[in-house]
Motif scaffolding. Structure first.
Motif, PDB file in Angstrom:
ATOM      1  N   THR A   1       0.838  -1.202   0.000  1.00  0.00           N
ATOM      2  CA  THR A   1       0.000   0.000   0.000  1.00  0.00           C
ATOM      3  C   THR A   1       0.871   1.249   0.000  1.00  0.00           C
ATOM      4  O   THR A   1       1.870   1.323   0.725  1.00  0.00           O
ATOM      5  N   ALA A   2       0.484   2.216  -0.833  1.00  0.00           N
ATOM      6  CA  ALA A   2       1.166   3.512  -0.859  1.00  0.00           C
ATOM      7  C   ALA A   2       0.129   4.591  -1.128  1.00  0.00           C
ATOM      8  O   ALA A   2      -0.693   4.451  -2.041  1.00  0.00           O
ATOM      9  N   SER A   3       0.153   5.663  -0.317  1.00  0.00           N
ATOM     10  CA  SER A   3      -0.828   6.738  -0.458  1.00  0.00           C
ATOM     11  C   SER A   3      -0.143   8.086  -0.609  1.00  0.00           C
ATOM     12  O   SER A   3       0.994   8.275  -0.176  1.00  0.00           O
ATOM     13  N   THR A   4      -0.868   9.016  -1.210  1.00  0.00           N
ATOM     14  CA  THR A   4      -0.399  10.392  -1.318  1.00  0.00           C
ATOM     15  C   THR A   4      -1.602  11.314  -1.363  1.00  0.00           C
ATOM     16  O   THR A   4      -2.681  10.916  -1.832  1.00  0.00           O
ATOM     17  N   GLU A   5      -1.430  12.540  -0.865  1.00  0.00           N
ATOM     18  CA  GLU A   5      -2.494  13.527  -0.917  1.00  0.00           C
ATOM     19  C   GLU A   5      -2.220  14.497  -2.055  1.00  0.00           C
ATOM     20  O   GLU A   5      -1.060  14.901  -2.276  1.00  0.00           O
ATOM     21  N   ILE A   6      -3.279  14.860  -2.779  1.00  0.00           N
ATOM     22  CA  ILE A   6      -3.138  15.667  -3.994  1.00  0.00           C
ATOM     23  C   ILE A   6      -4.097  16.846  -3.937  1.00  0.00           C
ATOM     24  O   ILE A   6      -5.272  16.688  -3.586  1.00  0.00           O
ATOM     25  N   ASP A   7      -3.599  18.014  -4.291  1.00  0.00           N
ATOM     26  CA  ASP A   7      -4.452  19.206  -4.366  1.00  0.00           C
ATOM     27  C   ASP A   7      -5.182  19.210  -5.709  1.00  0.00           C
ATOM     28  O   ASP A   7      -4.789  19.905  -6.665  1.00  0.00           O
ATOM     29  N   ALA A   8      -6.223  18.417  -5.788  1.00  0.00           N
ATOM     30  CA  ALA A   8      -7.015  18.290  -7.019  1.00  0.00           C
ATOM     31  C   ALA A   8      -8.364  17.695  -6.661  1.00  0.00           C
ATOM     32  O   ALA A   8      -8.588  17.253  -5.526  1.00  0.00           O
TER      33      ALA A   8
END
Length: 288
Positions: free
Chosen positions: A146-153
């Motif tokens: 599992t790998a997550s990231t937060e995106i301004d979109a």
């Protein structure tokens, strides 16, 4: 995904074969001893007898889904040993249909050792139970990356980048190309895809089946290496809205199958970093 990893590493198949070869050795030795003692026909091949046992076990396990309990294993082993037992009929004699019901009685021989046959039955039953148990264990004990990231979109912006497969070669470091190969090219449940992967282990192409395609929310597919008991990989992209213009993208994959314990380290060291690399590249493209 796991089919790609398994195919790239030839040592996986060799390791699995070696593990089962060690487990099979005791059974084959007992069958050979029984043959030498006259408890099996002189032309009986221990390897073939064992293949009959293991084949029936896996047929139930993987195809029919019928239960494999102690009673079934006992009947299976007894049937196989009876078929390989020496006959009191003369060489070249054949049986008519009417004589078939007496076959079991004819295969019993005074020289047979009940003690050895009981031991052989117990060991074979135990081994087959172990084989079934190991296969079931590897399928109920998945390995998950599992790998997550937060995106301004927005969710729609992330979805458009994720499913714009034609642009993958320009920005995606992990899935260097992807396309829907099913008729019509529509990304929907049941569609087939063709995906090229790249990680530290090399390059590979696989053809998963789409399980879920919910715009702005989730994309999920399943890849297989051979029958389901060898290695399955369920890959998932999940988009969660955190605010008016912010989302969390989580990329994960759930691996099951008998080969998975042997490639777990390679998956974590070679493949997981590429999850993060793809997430980062997708975020940059969605906000660029």
């Amino acid at each position: 995904m796991v089919d790609a990893a398994a195919a790239r590493h030839a040592d996986v198949g060799a390791t699995v074969q070696e593990m089962f070869a060690r487990r099979n050795a005791l059974v084959l030795a007992l069958l050979q001893t029984a043959k030498e003692a006259g408890e099996l026909r002189s032309d009986a091949e221990p390897e073939v007898v064992f293949d009959q046992l293991a084949g029936a076990l896996y047929y139930r396990l993987l195809v029919t889904g019928q239960p494999i309990d102690t009673a079934y294993v006992h009947r299976l082993v007894t049937s196989a040993l009876t078929g390989a037992a020496p006959s009191t009929r003369g060489a070249g004699e054949t049986m008519t249909h009417a004589q078939l019901p007496t076959r079991v009685a004819e295969t019993e021989t005074p020289s047979a050792s009940p003690r050895r046959r009981r031991r052989l039955l117990a060991v074979l039953s135990g081994l087959l139970a172990v084989l079934a148990g190991y296969t079931l264990w590897t399928n109920i004990r998945p390995v998950t990356l599992t790998a997550s990231t937060e995106i301004d979109a927005t969710p729609d912006q992330v979805w458009r980048v994720l499913t714009d497969f034609a642009t993958y070669p320009r920005w995606n470091p992990f899935m260097t190309s992807a396309q829907v190969t099913s008729s019509g090219g529509v990304l929907a449940k049941g569609a087939r895809m063709r995906i090229h992967l790249h990680d530290a282990g090399g390059d590979m192409t696989f053809t998963p089946e789409v399980l879920t395609a919910r715009p702005g929310r989730e994309l999920r597919w399943l890849g297989k290496a051979g029958p389901g008991w060898i290695a399955d990989g369920e890959h998932r992209f999940r988009i969660e809205q955190l605010g008016p213009h912010r989302v969390r993208l989580t990329q994960s994959e759930r691996f099951t199958g008998v080969a998975v314990p042997f490639i777990e380290g390679q998956l974590k060291s070679n493949t997981l970093p590429q999850f993060s690399a793809m997430n980062k590249a997708l975020a940059q493209r969605a906000t660029g």
